[in-house]
Design an enzyme around this catalytic site. Structure first.
Site, PDB file in Angstrom:
ATOM      1  N   LYS A   1      41.772  37.853  39.205  1.00 37.98           N
ATOM      2  CA  LYS A   1      40.691  36.997  39.697  1.00 37.98           C
ATOM      3  C   LYS A   1      39.558  37.230  38.730  1.00 37.98           C
ATOM      4  O   LYS A   1      38.985  38.323  38.686  1.00 37.98           O
ATOM      5  CB  LYS A   1      40.313  37.412  41.116  1.00 37.98           C
ATOM      6  CG  LYS A   1      38.952  36.935  41.568  1.00 37.98           C
ATOM      7  CD  LYS A   1      38.803  37.197  43.049  1.00 37.98           C
ATOM      8  CE  LYS A   1      37.361  37.294  43.515  1.00 37.98           C
ATOM      9  NZ  LYS A   1      36.432  36.322  42.958  1.00 37.98           N
TER      10      LYS A   1
ATOM     11  N   TYR B   1      40.658  42.379  40.001  1.00 38.13           N
ATOM     12  CA  TYR B   1      39.395  41.651  40.182  1.00 38.13           C
ATOM     13  C   TYR B   1      38.460  42.040  39.048  1.00 38.13           C
ATOM     14  O   TYR B   1      37.969  43.171  38.996  1.00 38.13           O
ATOM     15  CB  TYR B   1      38.796  42.013  41.548  1.00 38.13           C
ATOM     16  CG  TYR B   1      37.612  41.175  42.005  1.00 38.13           C
ATOM     17  CD1 TYR B   1      36.999  40.231  41.180  1.00 38.13           C
ATOM     18  CD2 TYR B   1      37.102  41.338  43.290  1.00 38.13           C
ATOM     19  CE1 TYR B   1      35.916  39.473  41.625  1.00 38.13           C
ATOM     20  CE2 TYR B   1      36.020  40.580  43.746  1.00 38.13           C
ATOM     21  CZ  TYR B   1      35.434  39.656  42.905  1.00 38.13           C
ATOM     22  OH  TYR B   1      34.366  38.918  43.356  1.00 38.13           O
TER      23      TYR B   1
END
Ligand SMILES: CC(=O)N[C@H](C=O)[C@@H](O)[C@H](O)[C@H](O)CO
Ligand SMILES: CC(=O)C(=O)O
Length: 306
Positions: free
Chosen positions: A165, A137
């Site tokens: 992400k 992330y």
């Protein structure tokens, strides 16, 4: 590994509270069922939108459990397990694996500015803790840490790393991460305001904090991209951005506004946990207006696609 289950529109799941501000099993199930019925691809549980930073380990485990027991096998479930310490992150990772999550994900360590090597070790220890695939992330605007291409390449040597992400604002980062990571790798678009641009530059899927209050609009935008209808793709992105800017312009925080609109949509999941700001009396009129904006856009683009 077949990564098909990660390609699609994946709402970031919101923290669901009762009237006292405790995690609510009933509300968590209700929001999960609501999003399932909207036909999203999956859920990203316990991230920024899950207010993870303001919850105890027990509360985070409870939310992970309720969502998994309710929806595993029906939706792709990604558990965000990033916590201040490696130890707590590993506890969450192992719990998510027991619950049958499809993948793990984590922000880099926060608060202390740690060198890349510590971030590498942090993510690696989470990966070592289970057999699950892992999604990095990258969200530099909140963590202060920017994923470098060299760190991505180093992490990529671990076959568990299946994606990033990416919530940094340059869409080019999506393109660069894809180019660096190569085949069989998923990059998720992070900024909802750039959903269409992110998909066009190569994002395979998308995870976002505002999808939950208007999943249809992102599913339609995705459909416009897939069918090369760029006129409508651009147009619906403008509608989405108008809505997001309105959501962020109230006294209450964006998540408080989203939850107030969800309540008007029939899904009551409480307020936000402080220091996030709850809705003020003076926000109510705007909240009704934003709900109408969302309804109108859904009706309009639903017809375009019909
Ligand atoms: C900084 C941040 O929280 N980014 C989220 C995740 O990528 C987005 O989904 C935003 O919630 C969204 O783009 C609204 O600004
Ligand atoms: C994408 C997002 O908002 C989250 O991490 O929950």
């Amino acid at each position: 590994m077949n990564l098909e289950k990660f390609r699609g529109v994946i709402p970031a799941f919101y923290a669901c509270y009762d009237e006292q501000g405790n995690v609510s099993e009933e509300a968590t199930k209700e929001l999960g069922n609501h999003l399932y019925n909207k036909k999203v691809k999956g859920l990203y549980v316990g991230g920024s939108s899950g207010e993870c930073i303001y919850q105890t380990l027990e509360e985070r485990k409870e939310t992970l459990r309720i969502v998994a027991e309710n929806l595993r096998g029906k939706l792709t479930l990604i558990a965000h397990v990033g916590a201040p310490s490696t130890r707590d992150s590993v506890i969450l990772a192992q719990y998510a694996a027991e619950l049958g999550y499809d993948a793990l994900s984590a922000i880099p360590p926060i608060y202390f500015k740690l060198p890349e090597n510590s971030v590498y070790n942090y993510w690696s220890k989470i990966m070592d803790a289970t057999d699950l695939p892992f999604i990095i992330y990258n969200i530099p605007q909140t963590t202060g840490f920017d994923l470098s291409i060299s760190l991505l390449q180093k992490l990529r040597n671990n076959p568990k790393v299946i994606g990033v992400k990416n919530s940094s604002m340059p869409v080019m980062d999506i393109e660069r991460f894809k180019a660096a990571a190569g085949e069989n790798f998923i990059v998720f678009n992070g900024p909802d305001e750039q959903f269409v641009a992110g998909r066009l530059i190569g994002a395979d899927g998308a995870i976002g904090g505002t999808y939950g209050v208007m999943p249809e609009l992102f599913l339609y935008a995705d459909e416009f991209v897939k069918t090369n209808d760029f006129v409508h793709a651009r147009e619906i992105q403008t509608k989405i951005n108008d809505i997001i800017i309105s959501l962020c312009s109230l006294e209450g925080s964006m998540y408080a506004a989203i939850k107030a609109i969800l309540a008007l949509q029939g899904v009551s999941i409480g307020g936000v946990r402080e220091p996030l700001e709850n809705i003020h009396e003076g926000d109510l009129e705007a909240i009704h207006q934003i709900k109408n904006q969302i309804d109108e856009a859904i009706a309009h683009y639903g017809k375009v696609l019909a």
